[in-house]
Design a protein around this motif. Structure first.
Motif, short mmCIF file in Angstrom:
data_model
loop_
_atom_site.label_atom_id
_atom_site.label_comp_id
_atom_site.label_asym_id
_atom_site.label_seq_id
_atom_site.Cartn_x
_atom_site.Cartn_y
_atom_site.Cartn_z
N ARG A 55 -8.73 26.45 -0.16
CA ARG A 55 -10.11 26.93 -0.07
C ARG A 55 -11.00 25.88 0.58
O ARG A 55 -11.96 26.22 1.26
N GLU A 98 -11.17 30.46 -9.71
CA GLU A 98 -12.45 30.08 -9.11
C GLU A 98 -12.67 30.92 -7.86
O GLU A 98 -13.15 30.44 -6.84
N ARG A 116 -2.66 26.85 -7.47
CA ARG A 116 -2.53 25.62 -6.66
C ARG A 116 -2.80 25.91 -5.18
O ARG A 116 -3.47 25.13 -4.49
N ASN A 129 -6.51 26.30 -4.67
CA ASN A 129 -7.18 24.99 -4.73
C ASN A 129 -6.88 24.12 -3.51
O ASN A 129 -7.73 23.37 -3.06
N ASP A 130 -5.66 24.24 -2.97
CA ASP A 130 -5.29 23.45 -1.81
C ASP A 130 -5.96 23.93 -0.52
O ASP A 130 -6.25 23.12 0.36
#
Length: 184
Positions: free
Chosen positions: A67, A102, A61, A64-65
């Motif tokens: 990057r 990712e 998380r 994702n928050d």
């Protein structure tokens, strides 16, 4: 489970460079390849550590928050795969896939990168600013397996927020706690 703390290398340390193979893409990456415009987080993790498994969802998380806000991310596993074959490159690929990585998941076969960072445990977190200077090292938050504290990522998130916004980061930082790096 061992409760090994981070070594807490000095703030201001310049990010040690590396050139390691990514178990997701089979490409090799340096620190420069992984760095973000505003800063970079280096995670030392492994596939089997209960401390890593405890925080992995929040770790993803956080990636994702942030990057999309100019923070680069890279995970490195440095464990001895002779004694801990579950941490080998093939298993790293599977672990990364199952957890929707990712970002690169690099294998430090020589353990030289872990030594350069003075990584002591998994997970161990390092945040570097846009000048590649260490501004945070230590825990993700106060949660540990079985301590009843919810995983929030609060300590690491606060530090990343400081980098993204250009404000100061509290130099009083708590070490991460986890399984020791499995040295050869």
């Amino acid at each position: 489970m061992a409760n090994t703390p981070s070594t807490m290398i000095p703030l201001g340390t310049i990010a040690p460079d590396f050139y390691l193979r990514d178990t997701n893409s089979n490409n090799s990456f340096s620190f420069e390849d992984c760095r973000g415009e505003k800063g970079t987080v280096v995670f030392f993790i492994c596939n089997h550590c209960p401390f890593v498994l405890h925080v992995i969802e929040e770790m993803i998380r956080i990636v994702n928050d942030y990057r999309v806000q100019g923070i680069g991310f890279v995970a490195i596993s440095s464990n001895d795969i002779i004694k801990y074959p579950q941490d080998g490159p093939e298993q790293m690929t599977e672990f990364a896939y199952n957890n929707d990585f990712e970002f690169p998941y690099l294998f430090d076969v020589s353990q030289e990168v872990a030594k350069a960072y003075q990584a002591a445990c998994t997970p161990d977190f390092y945040l570097f600013d846009d000048l590649n200077k260490l501004v945070y090292r230590g825990q993700m938050d106060d949660s540990r397996p079985d301590n009843g504290v919810s995983v929030s990522g609060s300590d690491l998130r606060s530090a990343i927020d400081g980098v993204v916004s250009g404000r100061g980061i509290n130099p009083e930082q708590k070490p991460s706690i986890g399984c020791n790096v499995k040295w050869k």
